[in-house]
Enzyme design. Structure first.
Site, PDB file in Angstrom:
ATOM      1  CG  ASP A   1     -38.456 -27.438   3.476  1.00  0.00           C
ATOM      2  OD1 ASP A   1     -39.383 -27.214   4.297  1.00  0.00           O
ATOM      3  OD2 ASP A   1     -37.781 -28.060   4.243  1.00  0.00           O
TER       4      ASP A   1
ATOM      5  CG  HIS B   1     -38.459 -30.363   7.223  1.00  0.00           C
ATOM      6  ND1 HIS B   1     -38.828 -30.164   5.943  1.00  0.00           N
ATOM      7  CD2 HIS B   1     -39.153 -31.336   7.715  1.00  0.00           C
ATOM      8  CE1 HIS B   1     -40.064 -30.427   5.857  1.00  0.00           C
ATOM      9  NE2 HIS B   1     -40.122 -31.331   6.918  1.00  0.00           N
TER      10      HIS B   1
END
Length: 334
Positions: A155, A183
């Site tokens: 990310d 996530h």
């Protein structure tokens, strides 16, 4: 001597991740484990002229864990990308039952033969597989919260790349873009207000940029026409976190990377857990010889837009965490 293990080493993430670890001067021994093809992957990598000695292990028969125990024994760091990949139309949650069971079994083995190892969980859904791992380690009386990490680095890597594109920066790695939360999808909260060096994100591009960071995985699945997911970028992200951790353990100071951790067990984390109402959450983590040396609280300086994103993330994460804990602590349904 540093022994690194990749569990799931023959897969789409595992192979390139193993390659990167084989190239690392920080790794002396690299043990590869998977349910298929690992001896071949190991033999292939062993021909590379870097110092790490490579071995590959595969079960002798279905249900055999002896080879996994040999692979894991006395490991310093175990990276777990094992599991099935996401397919088109499949949410991370759809992967849950299969991947949760795989991770639970692998962490049980690690708890037995490498209780001091740093565990880096890549297998999705990370929001749930890290709580599962924690519960397994607790049950085995070897849980050290400073040594368990959910790898959310992809990310951050995506955020660096996409922000650099908008800001016209030629070197994305020179940017520090904090990404907190979880996530998957809306649990991912990029904090563009805290990018260093600071950049200006035009208002008309903000929402699309947030969405791209949160759902970048879908972009890859679509581009691969259903034949794969984000494997190469995830392998790079997993290696980046592992390398940073190994450098910190070896004594390099000032290394910080966001990671999804058990906050009450990490110095500085209890205060963040109170603010979020969650025990598991990704924030910048200061790495050191003990692993997660300090959780850095950056929640005090977020913008109103980011507060809205955070509220949505907290709601999603609460359910994800509960699902993981329930899976780990209740008998499996037949």
């Amino acid at each position: 001597m540093v022994k690194a293990v990749v569990a799931g080493a023959a897969g789409g993430i595992g192979q390139p991740l193993s390659l990167l670890l084989k190239l690392s001067p920080l790794v002396d021994e690299l043990a590869l484990y998977d349910v298929v093809n690992t001896p071949g992957v190991g033999a292939d990598l062993s021909h590379i002229s870097s110092k790490a000695k490579v071995t590959g292990y595969v079960p002798k028969e279905k249900g055999d864990v002896s080879q996994a125990k040999i692979a894991f024994k006395d490991a310093d760091i175990i990276v777990i990308p094992a599991g099935i990949p996401r397919k088109p139309g499949m949410s991370r949650d759809d992967l849950f039952n299969i991947n949760a069971g795989i991770v639970k079994g692998l962490v049980e083995i690690a708890a037995e033969v490498a209780p001091k190892a740093f565990l880096l969980i890549i297998s999705n859904p990370v929001n749930s597989t890290v709580p599962i791992s924690a519960e397994v380690l607790k049950a085995k009386n070897v849980f050290d919260p400073q040594r368990l990490f959910g790898v959310t680095t992809l990310d951050i890597v995506r955020a660096e790349t996409f922000v650099a594109e908008i800001a016209g920066k030629s070197s994305p790695q020179e940017l520090t873009v904090p990404v907190i939360g979880g996530h998957s999808g809306e649990t991912i909260v990029p904090l563009f207000s805290q990018v260093k060096p600071s950049v200006s994100i035009p208002d008309d591009k903000y929402d699309a940029l947030v969405n791209r960071v949160q759902f970048g995985g879908d972009e890859v699945v679509k581009a691969k026409d259903g034949l794969g997911s984000a494997t190469l970028s995830m392998a790079y992200a997993g290696y980046r976190f592992a390398e940073k951790l190994l450098k910190a353990v070896a004594g390099t100071k000032g290394l910080v990377e966001p990671s999804y951790v058990y906050l009450p067990g990490v110095p500085g984390g209890a205060e963040i857990a109170k603010k979020t109402g969650l025990d598991f959450f990704s924030v910048p983590i200061e790495l050191g010889p003990n692993g997660a040396e300090k959780a850095v609280d950056i929640l005090g300086d977020i913008t109103e837009k980011e507060k809205t994103l955070l509220d949505a993330a907290l709601k999603g994460l609460k359910g994800n965490i509960e699902k993981g804990v329930t899976f780990a602590t209740q008998p499996a349904k037949l």
